[in-house]
Design a protein around this motif. Structure first.
Motif: not given
Length: 523
Positions: A273, A420-421, A424-425, A432, A441, A443, A492, A494
């Protein structure tokens, strides 16, 4: 049987005299007689079958190298055979193996390892003196001045001294005793060893082990192997995967109906996480463990991997001591570190250590006895761990290069965490949380009802179905969240952030395109 077979073969020409003056037909008759005397042997039943094997081993699952990874291996073989796919390579984003993803080793670490492995290089002018100094110290502590000798079961003495000195520096002067340091085969070995010595009882008195959900599957695997009781406490996804003590209390009270909870596992920074716990949170956890008489396990292998400017790594050992003697003299704590993560990424050396404090003296003897059964951890891994805890310091020849390389690795990881955050968002149906630390990540993904039904038809968890389709259509291998644990009704996966930036951008774009098509297909 060979003679009989040869006789049968010679029988194909019945009128030709054999080597002993007999006809082939008489030889064939003799062979037939020999075969009749020896009854056909039936295959006996196997001693070891799925029904007779250790049921605890059969219960073990390890998602990081589970079915999705086996499928990735099959696809790689198909690509090698020239079978056409909509992609040209499998990108293994399932595991935190930094150097497999292209991260370069730290020069100083490899220099010392080369010198330790081949001491003749100590005379070479190509190696810096600070590397030679460390190599000589390590070798002088090894039997026969060789990494190829066994060490003490607890580890090479001077390396344990260096680990203790590192912990003292890291924790601002909080003392560490080399006698409480145990060198291990990666952190995993230490975690499984401590759990092995902690688990006891039967029925409602069987040991319960509290683990975070989502968790690193090592924990559930070892708990299954030891036939202990897994006690889940859930991290708060809506609050950046925070750990809430009220949730710990809920899990503990419910578990007391069917087991004896006596171990509390914490992963900080978190895997999968990526959250970094605040000092206040750690204090609350320590107070909870003191209050409920729980043995604390602090998995701190990502302690160098903190990216968010608002976060800082606090070791459980340091916070425990700063809370005062009522806690520091009573709470039993084992904390773990490794060569595999951080900026080093030296997974293959399998180096690690655990520091165990407030252990009963008689139990310390039992722990050393248990460790002695496996003789010692790999001495090369111990040497690698020594270089991690005893790196170049200001004023030494190798310091500037070491500092640049370390900062480069950690700086790139911080950029990739934010990238990455953010990406993804931007994808509809993917959320994420901030990647505060570690190297993954995790998400949350929206999976439509029709896709859930399709997964059920294939006898798969919905997120396993999703990840399998992602692999088959894009070549990207990630691990479904069901392998780590998640709240019911949520899904989710990983994914490591270790690939080089340009490749990571490609991976994220492919995931985005796949996810949009997946939603359209199963809308």
């Amino acid at each position: 049987m060979q003679r009989a077979a040869a006789l049968v073969w010679r029988g194909c020409c019945p009128r030709t005299p054999g080597p002993w003056g007999r006809s082939q037909s008489s030889a064939a008759a003799e062979a037939s007689a020999v075969l009749k005397v020896r009854p056909e042997r039936s295959r006996r039943e196997r001693i070891l079958t799925l029904e007779s094997m250790n049921p605890q081993v059969k219960a073990v699952e390890y998602a990081v190298r589970g079915p999705i990874v086996l499928k990735a291996g099959e696809i790689e073989l198909e690509l090698q055979r020239g079978i056409k796919k909509p992609f040209t390579e499998v990108i293994r984003a399932n595991i935190g193996d930094a150097q497999a993803m292209g991260q370069q080793p730290i020069t100083f670490l490899r220099q010392v390892m080369a010198l330790c492995t081949y001491p003749n290089l100590l005379d070479s002018p190509s190696f810096p003196e600070d590397a030679k100094k460390r190599a000589r110290r390590i070798l002088q502590a090894c039997g026969g001045n060789s990494l190829g000798s066994y060490s003490a079961s607890q580890g090479v003495n001077c390396i344990r001294e260096d680990v203790a000195a590192y912990i003292t520096r890291r924790d601002g002067g909080v003392p560490a005793d080399p006698d409480n340091i145990y060198l291990t085969t990666g952190a995993s070995d230490g975690i499984s060893t401590i759990l092995k010595i902690l688990v006891s009882g039967g029925g409602k008195s069987r040991t319960g082990v509290m683990i975070p959900i989502p968790q690193y599957p090592l924990y559930s695997a070892v708990i299954s192997e030891l036939d202990a009781i897994q006690v889940n406490y859930y991290l708060d996804e809506e609050n950046c995967w925070a750990l809430n003590v009220n949730e710990l209390r809920r899990a503990l009270q419910e578990a007391k109906d069917h087991c004896d909870p006596k171990v509390l596992c914490i992963i900080n920074p978190g895997n999968p996480t990526g959250q970094v716990q605040s000092r206040k949170c750690i204090e609350d956890v320590i107070h909870f463990a003191w209050e409920e008489k729980l043995f604390l396990l602090a998995d701190e292998v990502y302690q160098d991997n903190v990216y968010s400017p608002d976060c800082k790594f606090h070791s459980f050992k340091k916070v425990l001591y700063e809370m005062g003697p009522e806690y520091s003299s009573n709470v039993e704590l084992a904390s773990f570190h490794s060569t595999s993560k951080g900026y080093m990424g030296e997974c293959g050396y399998r180096g690690g250590y655990m520091e165990v404090i407030n252990l009963h003296p008689e139990i310390k003897g039992q722990l050393v006895k248990l460790l002695s059964v496996r003789l010692c951890p790999p001495v090369s891994g111990q040497a690698a761990m020594d270089i991690v805890v005893n790196p170049p310091v200001p004023g030494e020849e190798s310091f500037e290069q070491f500092r640049r390389e370390k900062e480069s690795v950690l700086g790139n990881l911080a950029k990739k965490a934010k990238l990455t955050e953010d990406l993804f968002n931007q994808v509809p149906g993917i959320h994420c949380n901030p990647l505060q630390g570690a190297m993954y990540a995790f998400p949350q993904i929206f999976i439509p009802r029709k896709a859930v039904e399709a997964a059920q038809a294939h006898k798969m968890a919905p997120d396993m179905f999703y990840c399998m389709k992602l692999l088959e259509e894009t070549g990207i291998c990630v691990v479904p969240g069901s392998g780590f644990g998640q709240r019911e009704g949520t899904y989710h996966f990983r994914m490591t952030i270790l690939p080089p930036v340009e490749k990571l951008k490609t991976v994220l774009q492919k995931v985005k395109d796949f996810h949009i098509k997946f939603l359209e297909k199963y809308a």
